[in-house]
Design a protein around this motif. Structure first.
Motif, PDB file in Angstrom:
ATOM      1  N   UNK A 122       0.836  -1.208   0.000  1.00  0.00           N
ATOM      2  CA  UNK A 122       0.000   0.000   0.000  1.00  0.00           C
ATOM      3  C   UNK A 122       0.869   1.255   0.000  1.00  0.00           C
ATOM      4  N   UNK A 123       1.969   1.232   0.769  1.00  0.00           N
ATOM      5  CA  UNK A 123       2.887   2.369   0.763  1.00  0.00           C
ATOM      6  C   UNK A 123       3.509   2.559  -0.614  1.00  0.00           C
ATOM      7  N   UNK A 124       3.884   1.449  -1.249  1.00  0.00           N
ATOM      8  CA  UNK A 124       4.497   1.528  -2.572  1.00  0.00           C
ATOM      9  C   UNK A 124       3.531   2.126  -3.592  1.00  0.00           C
ATOM     10  N   UNK A 125       2.251   1.770  -3.481  1.00  0.00           N
ATOM     11  CA  UNK A 125       1.251   2.331  -4.407  1.00  0.00           C
ATOM     12  C   UNK A 125       1.127   3.843  -4.227  1.00  0.00           C
ATOM     13  N   UNK A 126       1.379   4.319  -3.009  1.00  0.00           N
ATOM     14  CA  UNK A 126       1.321   5.755  -2.742  1.00  0.00           C
ATOM     15  C   UNK A 126       2.652   6.448  -3.021  1.00  0.00           C
ATOM     16  N   UNK A 129       8.330   4.591   0.285  1.00  0.00           N
ATOM     17  CA  UNK A 129       9.069   3.369   0.601  1.00  0.00           C
ATOM     18  C   UNK A 129       8.821   2.963   2.040  1.00  0.00           C
ATOM     19  N   UNK A 130       8.930   1.667   2.301  1.00  0.00           N
ATOM     20  CA  UNK A 130       8.724   1.155   3.650  1.00  0.00           C
ATOM     21  C   UNK A 130       9.802   1.693   4.591  1.00  0.00           C
ATOM     22  N   UNK A 131      11.037   1.823   4.090  1.00  0.00           N
ATOM     23  CA  UNK A 131      12.124   2.336   4.931  1.00  0.00           C
ATOM     24  C   UNK A 131      11.873   3.783   5.340  1.00  0.00           C
ATOM     25  N   UNK A 132      11.344   4.583   4.400  1.00  0.00           N
ATOM     26  CA  UNK A 132      11.032   5.984   4.726  1.00  0.00           C
ATOM     27  C   UNK A 132       9.915   6.041   5.771  1.00  0.00           C
ATOM     28  N   UNK A 133       8.891   5.202   5.591  1.00  0.00           N
ATOM     29  CA  UNK A 133       7.792   5.170   6.549  1.00  0.00           C
ATOM     30  C   UNK A 133       8.283   4.717   7.926  1.00  0.00           C
ATOM     31  N   UNK A 134       9.152   3.731   7.918  1.00  0.00           N
ATOM     32  CA  UNK A 134       9.716   3.225   9.170  1.00  0.00           C
ATOM     33  C   UNK A 134      10.528   4.304   9.890  1.00  0.00           C
ATOM     34  N   UNK A 135      11.305   5.053   9.122  1.00  0.00           N
ATOM     35  CA  UNK A 135      12.099   6.126   9.721  1.00  0.00           C
ATOM     36  C   UNK A 135      11.203   7.222  10.288  1.00  0.00           C
TER      37      UNK A 135
END
Length: 430
Positions: A122-126, A129-135
């Motif tokens: 879902x993050x990729x569709x938006x 990146x998962x790493x950016x969201x995690x940070x």
């Protein structure tokens, strides 16, 4: 001389060659500093990333996008405040472990009814990146802990403030139950004669009796009510008790959904109210159990099997007529209840471990259970009584305390954020 001239020209020729080479190459823009914040900086890439996130959020809400320069200024100011708080966290030794961060990401995914893999997709569709969201989540967790230490711990609410809030009109409105009401108005004209008032009263009583016998309130309102909402079946919408005139404010609380009030005389006539629905409120009835028990714990000198056999022997002695309390004082290894004959007093079943709660709920009052195992050891218990306790007052006090704490926290947070912003060295390079 010629050699010296050649040596002097060599750097110029090398520079010219470098310029001519770069002139034909594609220019790659580099990241740059957009703000200096005390001992750190905010980069253009950070600003661009957050701008994309904010724009996506605004678009999903269907709201109008503000001018770019306005949005950029708002986002940059937010990043500056975040950076200041992160620096405070760094100096204070605030750390978020990988385990905590993993758990936070899993919780966010669960709240959105997604698995972790689905969340990443879902993050990729938006475009994130998962790493950016995690940070970003890590940053928010650090900021939350900094605020807890610097702001939340300074917020104090006294018992007197709670009582004053509960007694205030605002407190009554915010914590009271809401009712969806309908009404029927039997009018009494201004300056009406006693006979006309009596006739209106008789009509209101007749309507009330028909309602008590099962007549449809909506149809009766359409047929008999003189209120502005008569054609809507008398529907007047959601109201809190504190918003109703006396004596309706005190009456609706005692009515169940579907019940109606007796006709009451008002300046405009006789009114009958019906409670269509209820929501909110703070009434809470809690089940409590009076229980006593004997606890035996396995140890290095007594195995689990030996502890079970001892519990069985004590159970047999109780069944043979020995006093439960006396045996609890002699054998129970629960330091909180042994001296009281194993008496735990009145307890909330939800506060107990599942094994104990299940046995207690299934045990008839006055009957001693067979020995059973929990995480603490082997138990024998007896239920001495059951009751339902109205904890509404305690719940209202807790709700008032939380409302006041939240209000004070919001005020204190804004003051603190202004303070750290004013005291910081910030240079905008944008």
């Amino acid at each position: 001389m010629k050699k010296m001239l050649c040596n002097c020209l060599r750097p110029l020729m090398l520079g010219a060659l470098l310029v001519s080479t770069l002139a034909g190459a594609e220019v790659v823009p580099l990241d740059r500093v957009v703000a200096i914040v005390d001992n750190d900086v905010v980069m253009q890439s950070q600003l661009d990333q957050r701008m994309r996130e904010v724009q996506q959020t605004i678009a999903k809400r269907g709201a109008q996008m503000p001018p770019s320069e306005v949005l950029t200024q708002q986002v940059l100011e937010r990043l500056i405040l975040e950076d200041l708080q992160l620096q405070i966290g760094e100096r204070s030794g605030v750390r978020i472990t990988d385990e905590e961060l993993n758990q936070a990401m899993a919780t966010i995914a669960q709240r959105n009814n997604l698995t972790l893999d689905q969340f990443q997709q879902a993050l990729a569709r938006d475009g994130l990146s998962f790493d950016d969201a995690r940070d970003q989540v890590r940053r928010e967790m650090v900021i939350s802990r900094v605020r807890q230490r610097r702001v939340a711990e300074r917020v104090q609410v006294t018992d007197q403030e709670v009582q004053n809030f509960l007694a205030s009109d605002l407190g009554k409105i915010q914590l009271s139950e809401e009712y969806r009401l309908a009404n029927i108005l039997i009018p009494v004209p201004e300056g009406a004669s006693p006979e006309a008032i009596q006739a209106a009263g008789r009509k209101a009583s007749d309507v009330y009796q028909q309602l008590r016998q099962g007549a449809d309130f909506s149809q009766m309102a359409i047929a008999h009510s003189a209120g502005d909402n008569a054609l809507e079946g008398g529907e007047i919408g959601w109201r809190k008790a504190a918003q109703l005139p006396s004596p309706f404010d005190s009456m609706v609380g005692s009515l169940s959904v579907g019940e109606v009030t007796e006709p009451l005389r008002t300046p405009g006539g006789f009114i009958i109210l019906k409670v269509e629905e209820k929501r909110g409120g703070s009434r809470m009835v809690r089940d409590e159990v009076h229980v006593r028990h004997i606890l035996l714990k396995p140890s290095e000198i007594r195995s689990d099997a030996e502890t079970e056999r001892l519990a069985q022997r004590l159970y047999d002695r109780i069944q043979a007529g020995e006093d439960f309390g006396a045996l609890a004082k002699s054998f129970s290894e629960d330091p909180g209840s042994a001296l009281n004959g194993g008496d735990l007093n009145w307890v909330d079943p939800q506060s107990l471990v599942p094994e104990f709660r299940e046995q207690m709920n299934n045990a008839p009052q006055g009957q001693v259970t067979h020995p059973f195992r929990s995480q603490f050891g082997w138990h024998i218990l007896e239920v001495l009584g059951r009751r339902a306790t109205d904890s509404s007052d305690q719940l209202r006090e807790q709700q008032a305390m939380q409302l006041l704490r939240n209000r004070k926290y919001d005020e204190e947070l804004q003051t603190w954020l202004r303070q750290i912003r004013d005291e910081a060295y910030v240079e905008i390079k944008l």
